[in-house]
Design a protein around this motif. Structure first.
Motif, PDB file in Angstrom:
ATOM      1  N   THR A  95      16.971  47.924 -20.113  1.00  0.00           N
ATOM      2  CA  THR A  95      15.720  48.783 -19.818  1.00  0.00           C
ATOM      3  C   THR A  95      16.305  50.091 -19.348  1.00  0.00           C
ATOM      4  N   LEU A  96      16.284  51.112 -19.888  1.00  0.00           N
ATOM      5  CA  LEU A  96      16.593  52.330 -19.287  1.00  0.00           C
ATOM      6  C   LEU A  96      15.140  53.003 -18.886  1.00  0.00           C
ATOM      7  N   ARG A  97      15.369  53.924 -17.864  1.00  0.00           N
ATOM      8  CA  ARG A  97      14.070  54.771 -17.521  1.00  0.00           C
ATOM      9  C   ARG A  97      14.453  55.956 -17.292  1.00  0.00           C
ATOM     10  N   CYS A  98      13.230  56.877 -17.475  1.00  0.00           N
ATOM     11  CA  CYS A  98      13.204  58.268 -17.586  1.00  0.00           C
ATOM     12  C   CYS A  98      12.076  59.107 -17.091  1.00  0.00           C
ATOM     13  N   SER A  99      12.485  59.977 -16.185  1.00  0.00           N
ATOM     14  CA  SER A  99      11.318  60.802 -15.437  1.00  0.00           C
ATOM     15  C   SER A  99      11.303  62.299 -16.294  1.00  0.00           C
ATOM     16  N   PRO A 100      10.375  62.812 -16.897  1.00  0.00           N
ATOM     17  CA  PRO A 100      10.595  64.202 -17.455  1.00  0.00           C
ATOM     18  C   PRO A 100      10.347  65.110 -16.437  1.00  0.00           C
ATOM     19  N   LYS A 101      10.813  66.421 -16.939  1.00  0.00           N
ATOM     20  CA  LYS A 101      10.589  67.494 -16.228  1.00  0.00           C
ATOM     21  C   LYS A 101       9.202  67.893 -15.894  1.00  0.00           C
TER      22      LYS A 101
ATOM     23  N   LEU B  55      25.857  56.492 -25.149  1.00  0.00           N
ATOM     24  CA  LEU B  55      24.992  57.347 -24.245  1.00  0.00           C
ATOM     25  C   LEU B  55      23.509  57.433 -24.677  1.00  0.00           C
ATOM     26  N   TYR B  56      22.773  57.046 -23.937  1.00  0.00           N
ATOM     27  CA  TYR B  56      21.214  57.138 -24.176  1.00  0.00           C
ATOM     28  C   TYR B  56      20.644  58.182 -23.315  1.00  0.00           C
ATOM     29  N   LEU B  57      20.195  59.319 -24.266  1.00  0.00           N
ATOM     30  CA  LEU B  57      19.796  60.448 -23.723  1.00  0.00           C
ATOM     31  C   LEU B  57      18.175  60.686 -23.841  1.00  0.00           C
ATOM     32  N   CYS B  58      17.358  60.941 -22.741  1.00  0.00           N
ATOM     33  CA  CYS B  58      16.148  61.142 -22.768  1.00  0.00           C
ATOM     34  C   CYS B  58      16.110  62.681 -22.770  1.00  0.00           C
ATOM     35  N   ALA B  59      15.002  62.965 -23.449  1.00  0.00           N
ATOM     36  CA  ALA B  59      14.578  64.707 -23.417  1.00  0.00           C
ATOM     37  C   ALA B  59      13.297  64.758 -23.308  1.00  0.00           C
ATOM     38  N   SER B  60      12.887  65.693 -22.446  1.00  0.00           N
ATOM     39  CA  SER B  60      11.332  65.933 -22.356  1.00  0.00           C
ATOM     40  C   SER B  60      10.901  67.345 -23.087  1.00  0.00           C
ATOM     41  N   SER B  61       9.788  67.446 -23.217  1.00  0.00           N
ATOM     42  CA  SER B  61       9.389  68.883 -23.746  1.00  0.00           C
ATOM     43  C   SER B  61       7.860  68.985 -23.584  1.00  0.00           C
ATOM     44  N   VAL B  62       7.516  70.242 -23.734  1.00  0.00           N
ATOM     45  CA  VAL B  62       5.932  70.441 -23.743  1.00  0.00           C
ATOM     46  C   VAL B  62       5.570  70.429 -25.209  1.00  0.00           C
ATOM     47  N   GLY B  63       4.685  69.330 -25.519  1.00  0.00           N
ATOM     48  CA  GLY B  63       4.412  69.045 -26.937  1.00  0.00           C
ATOM     49  C   GLY B  63       5.773  68.599 -27.771  1.00  0.00           C
ATOM     50  N   TRP B  64       5.497  68.405 -28.925  1.00  0.00           N
ATOM     51  CA  TRP B  64       6.639  68.078 -29.706  1.00  0.00           C
ATOM     52  C   TRP B  64       7.571  68.964 -30.547  1.00  0.00           C
ATOM     53  N   THR B  65       7.223  70.254 -30.101  1.00  0.00           N
ATOM     54  CA  THR B  65       7.961  71.225 -30.949  1.00  0.00           C
ATOM     55  C   THR B  65       8.825  72.332 -30.186  1.00  0.00           C
ATOM     56  N   GLY B  66       8.589  72.031 -28.763  1.00  0.00           N
ATOM     57  CA  GLY B  66       9.416  72.878 -27.941  1.00  0.00           C
ATOM     58  C   GLY B  66      10.826  72.562 -27.411  1.00  0.00           C
ATOM     59  N   GLU B  67      11.408  73.381 -26.641  1.00  0.00           N
ATOM     60  CA  GLU B  67      12.598  73.164 -26.251  1.00  0.00           C
ATOM     61  C   GLU B  67      12.724  71.871 -25.609  1.00  0.00           C
ATOM     62  N   LEU B  68      13.930  71.135 -26.019  1.00  0.00           N
ATOM     63  CA  LEU B  68      14.224  69.660 -25.460  1.00  0.00           C
ATOM     64  C   LEU B  68      14.958  69.972 -24.125  1.00  0.00           C
ATOM     65  N   PHE B  69      14.658  69.334 -23.020  1.00  0.00           N
ATOM     66  CA  PHE B  69      15.333  69.283 -21.839  1.00  0.00           C
ATOM     67  C   PHE B  69      16.061  67.963 -21.641  1.00  0.00           C
ATOM     68  N   PHE B  70      17.212  67.756 -21.788  1.00  0.00           N
ATOM     69  CA  PHE B  70      18.007  66.504 -21.696  1.00  0.00           C
ATOM     70  C   PHE B  70      18.186  66.095 -20.174  1.00  0.00           C
ATOM     71  N   GLY B  71      18.159  64.719 -19.809  1.00  0.00           N
ATOM     72  CA  GLY B  71      18.830  64.276 -18.799  1.00  0.00           C
ATOM     73  C   GLY B  71      20.434  64.034 -18.948  1.00  0.00           C
ATOM     74  N   GLU B  72      20.726  63.507 -17.860  1.00  0.00           N
ATOM     75  CA  GLU B  72      22.274  63.156 -17.834  1.00  0.00           C
ATOM     76  C   GLU B  72      22.639  62.202 -18.770  1.00  0.00           C
ATOM     77  N   GLY B  73      21.800  61.214 -18.877  1.00  0.00           N
ATOM     78  CA  GLY B  73      22.021  60.005 -19.921  1.00  0.00           C
ATOM     79  C   GLY B  73      22.277  59.001 -19.121  1.00  0.00           C
ATOM     80  N   SER B  74      22.139  57.937 -19.803  1.00  0.00           N
ATOM     81  CA  SER B  74      22.488  56.430 -19.217  1.00  0.00           C
ATOM     82  C   SER B  74      23.704  55.820 -20.264  1.00  0.00           C
TER      83      SER B  74
END
Lengths: 112, 110
Positions: A20-26, A88-107
């Protein structure tokens, strides 16, 4: 303002195990997307969560599942691990689904 | 499924030379994004293009979106060592999830 945070940063598992990998968005972001990036490859889209539901899914088997919580954080679960799941598993957060993706450092997951 | 290809896969340039990477999609895109990933790092957003034929500039970087919205390019003028990294395009045909290209790894020789 913290960006996207992921945990753990590194982990080692053996074949057949579950992870299980975890992600907290911006802060202020409501959409979370998960990507798998093998060494030397581009990120491959796994799935996207919005309003606690899986909205879009890439070409990944059902062994890959996820969840989004009311606070917008998310988890990625992988069952019955295979050697090929090492990546490397990357989580990316955004405002809605068309916006800029902000990536975490990854697991970084290694499956032995 | 949607496929996004990039060429070249690798590019080595002398510092000060120009660099271009090309992105081609098998389907018409609604929008395209470009990201830079430094070695050992994570992708960082550079820009998003939405309109057919759109051209955007960021200092030494010029981004173009093709008229048919199936291809895009990133051009860097007078490369610097700080430009080192892998450049990815990410296209969306449905307006939601983005599919990343194969990437172009740029090495700048001082």
């Amino acid at each position: 303002d913290a960006g996207v945070t992921q945990s753990p940063t590194h982990l080692i598992k053996t074949r057949g195990q579950q992870v299980t990998l975890r992600c907290s968005p911006k802060s202020g972001h409501d959409t979370v997307s998960w990507y798998q990036q093998a060494l030397g490859q581009g990120p491959q889209f796994i799935f996207q969560y919005y309003e606690e539901e899986e909205r879009q899914r890439g070409n990944f088997p059902d062994r890959f599942s996820g969840h989004q919580f009311p606070n917008y954080s998310s988890e990625l679960n992988v069952n019955a691990l295979l050697l090929g799941d090492s990546a490397l598993y990357l989580c990316a957060s955004s405002v809605g689904w068309t916006g800029e993706l902000f990536f975490g450092e990854g697991s970084r997951l290694t499956v032995l | 499924g949607q496929q996004v290809m990039q060429i070249p896969q690798y590019q080595h340039v002398q510092e000060g030379e120009d660099f271009t990477t090309y992105c081609n999609s098998s389907t018409t895109l609604s929008n395209i994004q470009w990201y830079k990933q430094r070695p050992g790092g994570h992708p960082v957003f550079l820009i998003q293009l939405v309109k057919s034929g759109e051209v955007k500039k960021q200092k030494r970087l010029t981004f173009q979106f093709g008229e048919a919205k199936k291809n895009s390019s990133l051009h860097i003028t007078a490369t610097q060592t700080t430009d080192v990294g892998t450049y990815f395009c990410a296209g969306s045909s449905t307006g939601n999830q983005f599919y990343f290209g194969t990437g172009t790894s740029l090495t700048v020789i001082p």
